[in-house]
Design a protein around this motif. Structure first.
Motif, PDB file in Angstrom:
ATOM      1  N   SER A 240      28.949  -9.881 -11.864  1.00 37.51           N
ATOM      2  CA  SER A 240      27.519 -10.187 -11.790  1.00 37.51           C
ATOM      3  C   SER A 240      27.004 -10.002 -10.363  1.00 37.51           C
ATOM      4  O   SER A 240      25.805  -9.871 -10.134  1.00 37.51           O
ATOM      5  N   ILE A 241      27.927 -10.026  -9.399  1.00 39.87           N
ATOM      6  CA  ILE A 241      27.541  -9.898  -7.992  1.00 39.87           C
ATOM      7  C   ILE A 241      27.613  -8.431  -7.555  1.00 39.87           C
ATOM      8  O   ILE A 241      26.767  -7.947  -6.817  1.00 39.87           O
ATOM      9  N   GLU A 242      28.675  -7.755  -8.006  1.00 36.24           N
ATOM     10  CA  GLU A 242      28.955  -6.410  -7.492  1.00 36.24           C
ATOM     11  C   GLU A 242      29.239  -5.483  -8.674  1.00 36.24           C
ATOM     12  O   GLU A 242      30.123  -5.769  -9.487  1.00 36.24           O
ATOM     13  N   ARG A 243      28.467  -4.385  -8.791  1.00 34.96           N
ATOM     14  CA  ARG A 243      28.678  -3.528  -9.960  1.00 34.96           C
ATOM     15  C   ARG A 243      29.503  -2.282  -9.646  1.00 34.96           C
ATOM     16  O   ARG A 243      30.267  -1.818 -10.486  1.00 34.96           O
ATOM     17  N   ASP A 244      29.391  -1.754  -8.427  1.00 34.66           N
ATOM     18  CA  ASP A 244      30.055  -0.474  -8.154  1.00 34.66           C
ATOM     19  C   ASP A 244      31.540  -0.608  -7.848  1.00 34.66           C
ATOM     20  O   ASP A 244      32.297   0.338  -8.013  1.00 34.66           O
TER      21      ASP A 244
END
Ligand SMILES: Cc1ncc(COP(=O)(O)O)c(C=O)c1O
Length: 439
Positions: A240-244
């Motif tokens: 939810s914080i970091e997608r890549d």
């Protein structure tokens, strides 16, 4: 590593002993497997397995979904499907992940044969012999079997009651870099960890993602237990914080039933494309039947209510385990999970949980020795106790038996080795309790 043609994967009674690929050497039955066969006898209280209590799922809910699928779309359910998974079902998976703060596109979801298979596919895509996977110490045993089968090494970063320790992670990355090692990903179970039972705090989620980003390390977030909290929700998923920089794994095994064998990976777009190709190469398509039945269940049944039911069952069992531990083994320390299936128990330094297991099984209680959850021999002073499957009464009985085994073992040691104290002090601060100079 052995030379070609002298693989150690088989044994001398096996005529194909010299033919196995080197990677097959990692696929060895554990030394405690034979004992677990004995432990599955009904008179033994098994605190060893991780089987969800599927009896808490009303069978009618599944029967109704199956019936409806077969009547409405039988030929589709019985046919091969897409290698990525059924589109509508992937949309529904987004709703499940939204409960843990994840916003995503159904196009980035790949349905797999349980999250176990997603672990296999990610490993296949990323791991070459000699690569390193960073994992918590302890970590999920069958993930490590996969990593080792791709001839990667597992580097354990210690944890405390708030999960992986960021400062230790920095040190490990620096040491591995200095040694010229290639780190391929960081494998983590941030919520209600298997086997440690602890949850990575929100602040540490942010910090660990930052460390991973700075060092260009992909994060593999494995989250089978996140929705099975007892009183307080786990912090939102790392994805939810970091997608890549995160590949996220989910499953219906614990929130519905493992018999469907349905899990999923949510991955950055380029990785997702390769995952679909790897999925097709491995299984052609995940089970259409299972996906459609779960899809129907999600559309028609109160699935969130059912997760609440599971949470209630496991909360009661966890409480039974902790109160039995307090009553029968007050001198020891253990983790207090706020969700999931497992408690991690620390023993006095003089005890060896693996050596003690046959005696425990003889006394009709089974557990998993801590060594199973480390790739490097740590964990002798720990054991994993599962509260997911036995009833509260059996849990109590099991802990009572375990306390007898531990006391007898300590008395024996005291008689022969004169340890001087039945409960010598030990460093329970970090899990696995390695000697301080090793960290
Ligand atoms: C941490 C973890 N990951 C993955 C799995 C695999 O689950 P499944 O393949 O049933 O989705 C398990 C099963 O216990 C687990 O504990």
């Amino acid at each position: 590593m052995t030379a070609i043609g002298t693989s150690q994967a088989g044994n001398n009674l096996d005529p194909w002993y010299h033919h196995y690929a080197e990677r097959a050497a990692a696929l060895r039955a554990s030394e405690v497997r034979a004992l677990f066969a004995v432990a599955s006898r009904p008179e033994v209280v098994s605190l060893a397995g991780g089987m969800p209590y599927v009896a808490a799922l009303p069978q009618d809910l599944v029967i109704n979904a199956m019936d409806s699928v077969m009547r409405k779309q039988g030929p589709v359910a019985l046919q091969y499907g897409s290698g990525q998974g059924v589109p509508l079902f992937r949309e529904q998976i987004l709703e499940v992940m939204a409960l843990e703060g994840i916003r995503a596109n159904a196009d980035d979801v790949v349905v797999t044969t349980g999250s176990q298979h997603a672990l296999e596919l990610v490993s296949k895509l990323f791991l070459d012999p000699g690569d390193v996977v960073i994992a918590e110490g302890p970590s999920y045993v069958t993930a490590m079997v996969i990593f080792k089968s791709y001839q990667a090494d597992v580097d354990h970063v210690p944890m405390d009651e708030h999960g992986m320790i960021p400062e230790a992670l920095r040190e490990h990355i620096a040491r591995l870099a200095a040694d010229g090692r290639k780190i391929k990903f960081l494998y983590t179970i941030p919520s209600f960890h298997n086997p440690a039972g602890v949850t990575l705090s929100w602040a540490r989620r942010l910090e660990i993602l930052e460390i991973a980003k700075t060092n260009q390390i992909l994060v593999l977030e494995d989250n089978p237990y996140g929705l099975l909290y007892f009183d307080q929700k786990a912090p939102d998923a790392m994805r939810s914080i970091e997608r890549d920089g995160v590949v996220y794994l989910g499953t219906f095994s614990k929130t519905l039933a493992p018999g469907f064998r349905v899990g999923w990976a949510l991955a950055p777009h380029a990785i997702r494309e390769k995952l679909v190709l790897a999925n097709e190469a491995a299984v052609l398509s995940p089970s259409s039947f299972s996906q459609l039945v779960i899809s129907e269940y999600l559309s028609t049944a109160d699935w969130k209510g059912q997760i609440n039911t599971f949470r209630g069952v496991y909360r009661e069992r966890k409480n039974a385990m902790l109160s039995a531990l307090t009553e029968y083994l007050p001198e020891l320390t253990w983790t207090n999970p706020n969700g999931g299936f497992y408690v991690w128990l620390s023993l006095p330094d003089t005890l060896d949980s693996k050596a003690m297991l046959p005696r425990a099984v003889k006394e009709l209680v089974a557990y998993t020795p801590g060594t199973a959850f480390f790739a490097d021999g740590q964990g002798r002073q720990n054991m994993r106790l599962s509260f997911c499957y036995p009833t509260p009464e059996h849990i109590r009985l099991g802990i009572r038996r375990l306390a007898t085994v531990i006391r007898d073992e300590l008395e024996l040691l005291d008689t022969f080795a004169g340890t001087g104290s039945l409960f010598p002090a030990h460093d329970g601060r970090r899990f696995g309790a390695p000697p301080p100079d090793i960290n």
